[in-house]
Design a protein around this motif. Structure first.
Motif, mmCIF file in Angstrom:
data_model
loop_
_atom_site.group_PDB
_atom_site.id
_atom_site.type_symbol
_atom_site.label_atom_id
_atom_site.label_comp_id
_atom_site.label_asym_id
_atom_site.label_seq_id
_atom_site.Cartn_x
_atom_site.Cartn_y
_atom_site.Cartn_z
ATOM 1 N N GLY A 248 33.499 44.730 48.566
ATOM 2 C CA GLY A 248 34.394 44.099 49.529
ATOM 3 C C GLY A 248 35.037 45.114 50.450
ATOM 4 N N GLU A 249 35.487 46.237 49.872
ATOM 5 C CA GLU A 249 36.083 47.298 50.691
ATOM 6 C C GLU A 249 35.091 47.805 51.731
ATOM 7 O OE1 GLU A 249 39.098 48.447 50.745
ATOM 8 O OE2 GLU A 249 39.957 47.461 48.994
ATOM 9 N N GLN A 250 33.827 47.944 51.341
ATOM 10 C CA GLN A 250 32.807 48.399 52.285
ATOM 11 C C GLN A 250 32.617 47.417 53.432
ATOM 12 O OE1 GLN A 250 29.248 49.016 49.968
ATOM 13 N NE2 GLN A 250 30.250 50.413 48.535
ATOM 14 N N LEU A 251 32.815 46.141 53.140
ATOM 15 C CA LEU A 251 32.634 45.094 54.151
ATOM 16 C C LEU A 251 33.922 44.782 54.906
ATOM 17 C CD1 LEU A 251 30.431 42.592 52.093
ATOM 18 C CD2 LEU A 251 29.658 44.219 53.819
ATOM 19 N N GLY A 252 34.995 45.518 54.574
ATOM 20 C CA GLY A 252 36.269 45.265 55.229
ATOM 21 C C GLY A 252 37.027 44.091 54.642
ATOM 22 N N GLU A 253 36.648 43.681 53.422
ATOM 23 C CA GLU A 253 37.315 42.567 52.742
ATOM 24 C C GLU A 253 38.090 43.113 51.552
ATOM 25 O OE1 GLU A 253 37.197 39.649 53.953
ATOM 26 O OE2 GLU A 253 35.243 39.197 54.833
ATOM 27 N N HIS A 254 39.348 42.753 51.440
ATOM 28 C CA HIS A 254 40.180 43.229 50.341
ATOM 29 C C HIS A 254 40.387 42.087 49.348
ATOM 30 C CE1 HIS A 254 40.965 46.831 52.685
ATOM 31 N NE2 HIS A 254 41.282 46.055 53.704
ATOM 32 N N VAL A 255 39.736 42.177 48.192
ATOM 33 C CA VAL A 255 39.804 41.118 47.193
ATOM 34 C C VAL A 255 40.349 41.670 45.883
ATOM 35 C CG1 VAL A 255 37.936 39.770 48.219
ATOM 36 C CG2 VAL A 255 37.402 41.520 46.515
ATOM 37 N N GLY A 256 40.824 40.778 45.054
ATOM 38 C CA GLY A 256 41.398 41.173 43.774
ATOM 39 C C GLY A 256 40.581 40.641 42.617
ATOM 40 N N CYS A 257 39.258 40.827 42.651
ATOM 41 C CA CYS A 257 38.385 40.302 41.612
ATOM 42 C C CYS A 257 38.705 40.950 40.260
ATOM 43 C CB CYS A 257 36.919 40.544 41.972
ATOM 44 S SG CYS A 257 35.751 39.733 40.870
ATOM 45 N N THR A 258 38.712 40.129 39.212
ATOM 46 C CA THR A 258 38.990 40.604 37.857
ATOM 47 C C THR A 258 37.906 40.114 36.912
ATOM 48 O OG1 THR A 258 40.285 38.644 37.305
ATOM 49 C CG2 THR A 258 41.478 40.501 38.301
ATOM 50 N N ALA A 259 37.913 40.682 35.696
ATOM 51 C CA ALA A 259 36.963 40.229 34.681
ATOM 52 C C ALA A 259 37.180 38.754 34.368
ATOM 53 C CB ALA A 259 37.115 41.070 33.417
ATOM 54 N N ARG A 260 38.423 38.299 34.460
ATOM 55 C CA ARG A 260 38.720 36.894 34.203
ATOM 56 C C ARG A 260 38.044 35.988 35.223
ATOM 57 N NH1 ARG A 260 43.263 33.577 35.355
ATOM 58 N NH2 ARG A 260 44.263 35.314 36.426
ATOM 59 N N LEU A 261 38.019 36.419 36.501
ATOM 60 C CA LEU A 261 37.359 35.621 37.519
ATOM 61 C C LEU A 261 35.850 35.598 37.293
ATOM 62 C CD1 LEU A 261 37.442 33.976 40.102
ATOM 63 C CD2 LEU A 261 37.403 36.112 41.406
ATOM 64 N N VAL A 262 35.258 36.741 36.946
ATOM 65 C CA VAL A 262 33.825 36.786 36.655
ATOM 66 C C VAL A 262 33.504 35.854 35.494
ATOM 67 C CG1 VAL A 262 31.902 38.245 35.941
ATOM 68 C CG2 VAL A 262 33.589 39.128 37.554
ATOM 69 N N ALA A 263 34.371 35.835 34.481
ATOM 70 C CA ALA A 263 34.172 34.941 33.343
ATOM 71 C C ALA A 263 34.208 33.480 33.784
ATOM 72 C CB ALA A 263 35.244 35.197 32.286
ATOM 73 N N ARG B 75 31.728 42.658 32.396
ATOM 74 C CA ARG B 75 32.428 41.857 33.387
ATOM 75 C C ARG B 75 33.461 42.687 34.152
ATOM 76 N NH1 ARG B 75 33.274 36.265 29.827
ATOM 77 N NH2 ARG B 75 31.265 35.322 30.395
ATOM 78 N N THR B 76 34.111 43.587 33.466
ATOM 79 C CA THR B 76 35.094 44.451 34.132
ATOM 80 C C THR B 76 34.428 45.342 35.164
ATOM 81 O OG1 THR B 76 36.526 44.454 32.179
ATOM 82 C CG2 THR B 76 36.836 46.243 33.773
ATOM 83 N N GLU B 77 33.274 45.921 34.800
ATOM 84 C CA GLU B 77 32.554 46.777 35.737
ATOM 85 C C GLU B 77 32.022 45.984 36.923
ATOM 86 O OE1 GLU B 77 30.745 50.143 32.663
ATOM 87 O OE2 GLU B 77 29.750 48.198 32.867
ATOM 88 N N PHE B 78 31.541 44.782 36.643
ATOM 89 C CA PHE B 78 31.011 43.947 37.718
ATOM 90 C C PHE B 78 32.135 43.551 38.684
ATOM 91 C CE2 PHE B 78 29.316 39.989 39.563
ATOM 92 C CZ PHE B 78 28.040 40.401 39.917
ATOM 93 N N ALA B 79 33.302 43.226 38.129
ATOM 94 C CA ALA B 79 34.438 42.872 38.982
ATOM 95 C C ALA B 79 34.820 44.044 39.876
ATOM 96 C CB ALA B 79 35.633 42.453 38.116
ATOM 97 N N GLN B 80 34.789 45.244 39.336
ATOM 98 C CA GLN B 80 35.120 46.416 40.142
ATOM 99 C C GLN B 80 34.074 46.639 41.230
ATOM 100 O OE1 GLN B 80 38.016 48.286 39.965
ATOM 101 N NE2 GLN B 80 37.188 49.006 41.916
ATOM 102 N N ARG B 81 32.801 46.362 40.922
ATOM 103 C CA ARG B 81 31.756 46.484 41.937
ATOM 104 C C ARG B 81 32.003 45.478 43.067
ATOM 105 N NH1 ARG B 81 26.295 48.073 42.391
ATOM 106 N NH2 ARG B 81 26.871 49.689 40.880
ATOM 107 N N VAL B 82 32.458 44.271 42.722
ATOM 108 C CA VAL B 82 32.790 43.266 43.745
ATOM 109 C C VAL B 82 33.904 43.788 44.649
ATOM 110 C CG1 VAL B 82 33.787 40.978 44.126
ATOM 111 C CG2 VAL B 82 32.015 41.285 42.392
#
Length: 430
Positions: A35-50, A24-31
């Motif tokens: 997002g950075e590639q798309l010009g979107e700045h998000v703060g996704c975390t493992a907790r959100l993926v959970a 989940r931590t790795e997936f959150a980092q991929r999100v």
């Protein structure tokens, strides 16, 4: 056992573990990276993926939907999420099977097709034990209101929202529930009251809107986000009613409450509300300071704490709200440029707001120091074309304002043609 709204999202988990082979931590980092590639700045975390995988979230916010679709190549349904779409009555479903005139459908059938079905129409039969399921249905009603309002305006949903709100009040007054469920229901009902108040505001019913916003404040239930939202709405209403000092005070109150909430975008919106009050008061210096603060806060990016109702506050809306402030300061050249930017940045979303900003463009070109009547007529034609798909009292009022502003250029052929088209449309629609 935890009180879960939805079953676990096994599809998303399968994609994460099977296709991406990530924690989940790795997936959150991929999100975050996508997002950075798309010009979107998000703060996704493992907790959100959970939360996504555990079924605590019906569907991610719009920014995450864009990122996940880009990452996986899958739709939200393919990823196991539930889009909050209203059920259609049988008669409407039958109509959709055959050819449908979209404009007729939207004006004549929207009230039925987009009614708040999840709450039902017989509150007395529903009162009993209230839990997370009922709270979730109120939340769905709020989502339905905003989704339809953004595209088509308020006219079709105002009465349905009133019925839904009556049902929610009935649950509060006559239902039985645990303390936690009661707090959740009061909060959800407060947000529904705000949504219904917005529909009243967009329908030109300021007194009804004020009453509904007051009801929302009474349901705060230790909900900081609801309290800040109510203050922000009261600021908007005060400005629309020509009370700039009240608008400033309410916007400042909203910011004071929201500082501990964790949403920079919410603070940005309320700073822009404050700027609108200062502009209406004629204080350019204070308005500029609030506008700069709003842009600075917005640039800090989205946060997981951003509420769903804030999805309308895109870069296009930020530009549009600044344009409104510039117009109140009689800076019509800057206002026209800002409104044009707002329409461009909105793309094909938020149809009602695009229509309003398009009307603003026409007015600014007509009244600025060096008028451009041809440009005004072109924008006015685009604004008129939004009828009857968009039914908003504010849009109808803006069309009237456009006609008044363009009348002084009636000798220009393009303007004369538009005025004739407007009169013909007004006889049918208004």
């Amino acid at each position: 056992m935890a009180d879960r709204r939805n079953p676990p999202n096994t599809r998303l988990r399968t994609v994460r573990e099977g296709e991406f082979q990530m924690s989940r931590t790795e997936f959150a980092q991929r999100v975050v990276d996508t997002g950075e590639q798309l010009g979107e700045h998000v703060g996704c975390t493992a907790r959100l993926v959970a939360a996504w995988e555990d079924g605590d979230v019906d569907c991610p916010r719009a920014v995450y939907r864009r990122i996940l679709t880009h990452m996986t190549g899958c739709t939200m349904r393919d990823l196991g999420f539930h889009l909050a779409l209203p059920a259609l009555p049988a008669e409407t479903a039958e109509r959709e099977e055959g050819p449908v005139d979209r404009r007729v459908f939207l004006t004549d059938g929207a009230g039925a097709a987009l009614s708040l079905v999840p709450l039902g129409t017989s509150p007395a039969r529903l009162v009993g034990r209230i839990g997370s399921k009922e709270v979730h249905r109120v939340d769905q009603a709020v989502a339905t209101i905003y989704a339809h309002d953004h595209e088509h305006g308020s006219a079709a949903l105002r009465r349905d929202a009133a019925r839904a709100l009556h049902t929610a009040y009935q649950w509060l007054q006559e239902g039985t529930y645990a303390d936690r469920a009661g707090r959740m229901l009061r909060s959800a009902t407060g947000h529904l009251s705000i949504a219904a108040g917005w529909l009243s505001y967009d329908s030109g019913r300021a007194a009804d809107a004020r009453s509904l916003y007051g009801e929302a404040a009474a349901r705060i239930a230790d909900d900081t986000g609801l309290e800040a939202h109510a203050f922000g709405c009261l600021s908007l209403l005060a400005k629309a009613s020509g009370r700039p000092r009240e608008a400033i005070s309410a916007a400042q109150g909203a910011q004071s409450v929201a500082r501990t909430y964790g949403s920079q975008r919410m603070l940005s919106l309320f700073a822009m509300r404050e700027a609108g009050g200062w502009a209406l008061l004629g204080d350019a210096s204070a308005a500029d300071e609030a506008i700069v603060r709003a842009h600075r806060l917005y640039a800090q990016g989205p946060r997981d704490a951003d509420p769903r109702w804030l999805e309308f506050f895109t870069p296009g809306e930020l530009a549009g709200l600044e344009a409104l402030a510039r117009a109140d300061l009689n800076q019509h050249e800057r206002a026209a440029a800002g409104a044009e930017q707002a329409v461009l940045l909105h793309g094909d979303q938020f149809t009602r707001n695009r229509a309003l900003y398009t009307a603003d463009i026409a007015i600014h070109h007509a009244v600025r120091d060096r008028p451009d009547p041809e440009a005004a007529a072109e924008a006015a034609g685009s604004a008129l074309a939004y009828l009857p798909e968009v039914r908003s009292d504010r849009l109808l009022q803006q069309l009237h304002n456009m006609a008044s502003a363009l009348q002084r250029h009636a000798a220009v052929p393009a303007v004369a043609d538009w005025l004739q088209a407007y009169r013909a449309t007004a006889d049918v629609v208004i």
